[in-house]
Design a protein around this motif. Structure first.
Motif, PDB file in Angstrom:
ATOM      1  N   GLY A  10       0.818  -1.209   0.000  1.00 14.33           N
ATOM      2  CA  GLY A  10       0.000   0.000   0.000  1.00 14.33           C
ATOM      3  C   GLY A  10       0.850   1.256   0.000  1.00 14.33           C
ATOM      4  O   GLY A  10       0.551   2.225  -0.709  1.00 14.33           O
ATOM      5  N   MET A  24       1.117   4.061  -2.963  1.00 18.29           N
ATOM      6  CA  MET A  24       0.939   5.497  -2.722  1.00 18.29           C
ATOM      7  C   MET A  24       2.110   6.287  -3.301  1.00 18.29           C
ATOM      8  O   MET A  24       1.916   7.359  -3.873  1.00 18.29           O
ATOM      9  CB  MET A  24       0.795   5.780  -1.229  1.00 18.29           C
ATOM     10  N   ASN A  45       1.717   6.327  -7.049  1.00 14.56           N
ATOM     11  CA  ASN A  45       0.655   7.265  -7.419  1.00 14.56           C
ATOM     12  C   ASN A  45       1.146   8.709  -7.347  1.00 14.56           C
ATOM     13  O   ASN A  45       0.827   9.528  -8.199  1.00 14.56           O
ATOM     14  CB  ASN A  45      -0.559   7.091  -6.511  1.00 14.56           C
ATOM     15  N   THR A  99      -9.331  11.784  -9.355  1.00 13.30           N
ATOM     16  CA  THR A  99     -10.434  10.953  -8.859  1.00 13.30           C
ATOM     17  C   THR A  99      -9.935   9.545  -8.526  1.00 13.30           C
ATOM     18  O   THR A  99     -10.396   8.943  -7.569  1.00 13.30           O
ATOM     19  CB  THR A  99     -11.587  10.871  -9.876  1.00 13.30           C
ATOM     20  N   LEU A 100      -8.997   9.055  -9.299  1.00 12.82           N
ATOM     21  CA  LEU A 100      -8.405   7.749  -9.013  1.00 12.82           C
ATOM     22  C   LEU A 100      -7.615   7.786  -7.713  1.00 12.82           C
ATOM     23  O   LEU A 100      -7.709   6.886  -6.883  1.00 12.82           O
ATOM     24  CB  LEU A 100      -7.503   7.313 -10.165  1.00 12.82           C
ATOM     25  N   PHE A 101      -6.860   8.856  -7.523  1.00 12.28           N
ATOM     26  CA  PHE A 101      -6.034   9.005  -6.328  1.00 12.28           C
ATOM     27  C   PHE A 101      -6.898   9.121  -5.073  1.00 12.28           C
ATOM     28  O   PHE A 101      -6.526   8.650  -4.007  1.00 12.28           O
ATOM     29  CB  PHE A 101      -5.125  10.226  -6.467  1.00 12.28           C
ATOM     30  N   LEU A 102      -8.076   9.730  -5.214  1.00 15.24           N
ATOM     31  CA  LEU A 102      -8.991   9.863  -4.082  1.00 15.24           C
ATOM     32  C   LEU A 102      -9.756   8.567  -3.799  1.00 15.24           C
ATOM     33  O   LEU A 102     -10.468   8.479  -2.810  1.00 15.24           O
ATOM     34  CB  LEU A 102      -9.979  11.007  -4.317  1.00 15.24           C
ATOM     35  N   GLY A 103      -9.604   7.581  -4.660  1.00 20.64           N
ATOM     36  CA  GLY A 103     -10.180   6.270  -4.403  1.00 20.64           C
ATOM     37  C   GLY A 103     -11.540   6.038  -5.025  1.00 20.64           C
ATOM     38  O   GLY A 103     -12.186   5.040  -4.737  1.00 20.64           O
ATOM     39  N   ASN A 104     -12.005   6.948  -5.878  1.00 20.27           N
ATOM     40  CA  ASN A 104     -13.305   6.765  -6.507  1.00 20.27           C
ATOM     41  C   ASN A 104     -13.223   7.097  -7.998  1.00 20.27           C
ATOM     42  O   ASN A 104     -13.633   8.182  -8.422  1.00 20.27           O
ATOM     43  CB  ASN A 104     -14.358   7.645  -5.818  1.00 20.27           C
ATOM     44  N   PRO A 105     -12.696   6.186  -8.806  1.00 23.60           N
ATOM     45  CA  PRO A 105     -12.536   6.491 -10.231  1.00 23.60           C
ATOM     46  C   PRO A 105     -13.836   6.415 -11.031  1.00 23.60           C
ATOM     47  O   PRO A 105     -13.929   6.977 -12.112  1.00 23.60           O
ATOM     48  CB  PRO A 105     -11.549   5.427 -10.707  1.00 23.60           C
TER      49      PRO A 105
END
Length: 159
Positions: A12, A16, A19, A83-89
């Motif tokens: 993980g 990160m 990312n 949006t991908l980085f925030l966890g909701n793509p």
């Protein structure tokens, strides 16, 4: 058991970092693209000093327009990446971003297709093919995202 948790945490943290590096690379590409667009007149004077004025200005127009569309593509990729980085793509904004990228790729394809009638080069043909395929890929990915969002919303309503 403890070893498995440690490996998951380690993966993980690595994800990160990757990312973060990818986000920085996108920003560097945008900045580099802007610098290249601003340097087009100077670069063309060095690269093609033997062309007449009409060819020089048409090349400059092709490069400026395609450069602006390329920066716009990178900007949309950056917005999608957030949006991908925030966890909701799987959000509706990403459908819009993919559509913007597809339209930009089609404009670049059209610009270089027109350039084929002025000065036909192998690189121009490759650019036309790559951006046409990129546009079709983004349209397909847009539809996949649209379907995934539909299933996600349906799943959220069921629970």
């Amino acid at each position: 058991m403890l070893n498995i948790c440690y490996n998951q945490i380690k993966r993980g943290v690595l994800a990160m970092k990757i990312n973060k590096i990818t986000g920085i690379l996108i920003d560097v590409l945008i900045f580099t693209g802007i610098v290249c667009i601003l340097c087009i007149p100077l670069l063309l004077k060095v690269a093609i000093p033997y062309y007449s004025g009409v060819i020089y200005y048409s090349y400059m127009a092709f490069l400026f327009i395609s450069g602006i569309f390329t920066i716009y593509i990178l900007y949309n990729i950056r917005r999608m990446y957030k949006t991908l980085f925030l966890g909701n793509p799987f959000v509706k904004e990403n459908i819009k971003y993919l559509n913007n990228i597809s339209i930009s790729c089609m404009f670049i394809t059209l610009i270089y297709f027109i350039k084929c009638f002025m000065v036909l080069t192998f690189a121009t043909i490759i650019i036309v093919i790559v951006f046409a395929v990129g546009s079709l890929f983004c349209l397909t990915l847009k539809d996949i995202f649209k379907q995934a969002i539909y299933y996600k919303e349906e799943n959220d309503c069921t629970v």
